[in-house]
Motif scaffolding. Structure first.
Motif, PDB file in Angstrom:
ATOM      1  N   GLU A  47       0.839  -1.204   0.000  1.00 41.15           N
ATOM      2  CA  GLU A  47       0.000   0.000   0.000  1.00 41.15           C
ATOM      3  C   GLU A  47       0.876   1.257   0.000  1.00 41.15           C
ATOM      4  O   GLU A  47       0.600   2.218  -0.711  1.00 41.15           O
ATOM      5  N   ALA A  48       1.939   1.247   0.794  1.00 40.69           N
ATOM      6  CA  ALA A  48       2.850   2.398   0.831  1.00 40.69           C
ATOM      7  C   ALA A  48       3.508   2.590  -0.539  1.00 40.69           C
ATOM      8  O   ALA A  48       3.636   3.716  -1.020  1.00 40.69           O
ATOM      9  N   ALA A  49       3.904   1.492  -1.177  1.00 41.50           N
ATOM     10  CA  ALA A  49       4.513   1.583  -2.510  1.00 41.50           C
ATOM     11  C   ALA A  49       3.507   2.112  -3.521  1.00 41.50           C
ATOM     12  O   ALA A  49       3.855   2.925  -4.393  1.00 41.50           O
ATOM     13  N   ARG A  50       2.256   1.681  -3.441  1.00 41.35           N
ATOM     14  CA  ARG A  50       1.213   2.165  -4.350  1.00 41.35           C
ATOM     15  C   ARG A  50       1.000   3.666  -4.178  1.00 41.35           C
ATOM     16  O   ARG A  50       0.931   4.414  -5.157  1.00 41.35           O
ATOM     17  N   ARG A  51       0.938   4.126  -2.919  1.00 39.83           N
ATOM     18  CA  ARG A  51       0.755   5.564  -2.670  1.00 39.83           C
ATOM     19  C   ARG A  51       1.958   6.357  -3.180  1.00 39.83           C
ATOM     20  O   ARG A  51       1.796   7.436  -3.755  1.00 39.83           O
ATOM     21  N   CYS A  52       3.148   5.819  -2.976  1.00 38.40           N
ATOM     22  CA  CYS A  52       4.371   6.487  -3.449  1.00 38.40           C
ATOM     23  C   CYS A  52       4.350   6.596  -4.974  1.00 38.40           C
ATOM     24  O   CYS A  52       4.670   7.653  -5.535  1.00 38.40           O
ATOM     25  N   ALA A  53       3.957   5.534  -5.647  1.00 35.27           N
ATOM     26  CA  ALA A  53       3.882   5.553  -7.117  1.00 35.27           C
ATOM     27  C   ALA A  53       2.836   6.556  -7.592  1.00 35.27           C
ATOM     28  O   ALA A  53       3.054   7.270  -8.582  1.00 35.27           O
ATOM     29  N   GLN A  54       1.720   6.648  -6.898  1.00 33.29           N
ATOM     30  CA  GLN A  54       0.684   7.621  -7.264  1.00 33.29           C
ATOM     31  C   GLN A  54       1.206   9.050  -7.099  1.00 33.29           C
ATOM     32  O   GLN A  54       0.970   9.902  -7.955  1.00 33.29           O
ATOM     33  N   ARG A  55       1.900   9.311  -5.984  1.00 37.26           N
ATOM     34  CA  ARG A  55       2.458  10.658  -5.772  1.00 37.26           C
ATOM     35  C   ARG A  55       3.490  10.984  -6.844  1.00 37.26           C
ATOM     36  O   ARG A  55       3.511  12.100  -7.382  1.00 37.26           O
ATOM     37  N   ALA A  56       4.325  10.019  -7.180  1.00 38.30           N
ATOM     38  CA  ALA A  56       5.344  10.241  -8.216  1.00 38.30           C
ATOM     39  C   ALA A  56       4.679  10.525  -9.563  1.00 38.30           C
ATOM     40  O   ALA A  56       5.097  11.433 -10.290  1.00 38.30           O
ATOM     41  N   ALA A  57       3.649   9.774  -9.899  1.00 38.62           N
ATOM     42  CA  ALA A  57       2.953   9.989 -11.170  1.00 38.62           C
ATOM     43  C   ALA A  57       2.307  11.372 -11.198  1.00 38.62           C
ATOM     44  O   ALA A  57       2.355  12.065 -12.222  1.00 38.62           O
ATOM     45  N   ALA A  58       1.735  11.790 -10.088  1.00 34.99           N
ATOM     46  CA  ALA A  58       1.117  13.114 -10.022  1.00 34.99           C
ATOM     47  C   ALA A  58       2.175  14.205 -10.170  1.00 34.99           C
ATOM     48  O   ALA A  58       1.959  15.204 -10.872  1.00 34.99           O
ATOM     49  N   ARG A  59       3.315  14.031  -9.521  1.00 30.55           N
ATOM     50  CA  ARG A  59       4.399  15.014  -9.641  1.00 30.55           C
ATOM     51  C   ARG A  59       4.918  15.080 -11.069  1.00 30.55           C
ATOM     52  O   ARG A  59       5.171  16.166 -11.593  1.00 30.55           O
ATOM     53  N   ILE A  60       5.087  13.934 -11.694  1.00 24.06           N
ATOM     54  CA  ILE A  60       5.552  13.904 -13.084  1.00 24.06           C
ATOM     55  C   ILE A  60       4.555  14.621 -13.984  1.00 24.06           C
ATOM     56  O   ILE A  60       4.957  15.399 -14.860  1.00 24.06           O
ATOM     57  N   ALA A  61       3.276  14.386 -13.772  1.00 26.56           N
ATOM     58  CA  ALA A  61       2.242  15.051 -14.577  1.00 26.56           C
ATOM     59  C   ALA A  61       2.309  16.568 -14.381  1.00 26.56           C
ATOM     60  O   ALA A  61       2.187  17.328 -15.349  1.00 26.56           O
TER      61      ALA A  61
END
Length: 115
Positions: A47-61
């Protein structure tokens, strides 16, 4: 003649076997508890990895959007500068043509015989 065991020895063996069986049951329960805890920790990590990936994707966007906006802004500035330069070049070209015509008239007047 066969010897018989006294009753206290049998009770003591039975108690030892019972203690071993209880220890084995306790060990099985402890292993099951550890397995459940490990599964819980893995689920938390996932779950922590999923949230981290979501934050990274949002930052990249956001970075892409910002870069796109800056690029569009610079392209608009360049287009405005090009338009200004084109207008200036047209004015300069017209001015040069007028200047050339004036020089030709002046040269003609200076080289022609006066009446």
């Amino acid at each position: 003649m066969p010897t018989q065991r006294p009753a206290p020895e049998v009770a003591s063996v039975d108690a030892a076997i019972e203690q071993v069986l209880q220890s084995e049951q306790g060990a099985r329960e402890a292993v099951a508890g550890c397995a459940a805890e490990a599964e819980r920790l893995v689920a938390q990590a996932n779950e922590a990895a999923r949230r981290c990936a979501q934050r990274a994707a949002a930052r990249i966007a956001r970075v892409h959007a910002h870069a796109q906006a800056r690029l569009q802004s610079r392209l608009a500035e360049i287009e405005r500068a090009r338009t200004t330069l084109d207008a200036s070049a047209s004015a300069t070209s017209a001015s040069e043509e007028r200047r050339h015509a004036v020089i030709e008239r002046l040269a003609a007047e200076l080289t022609s015989e006066a009446p």
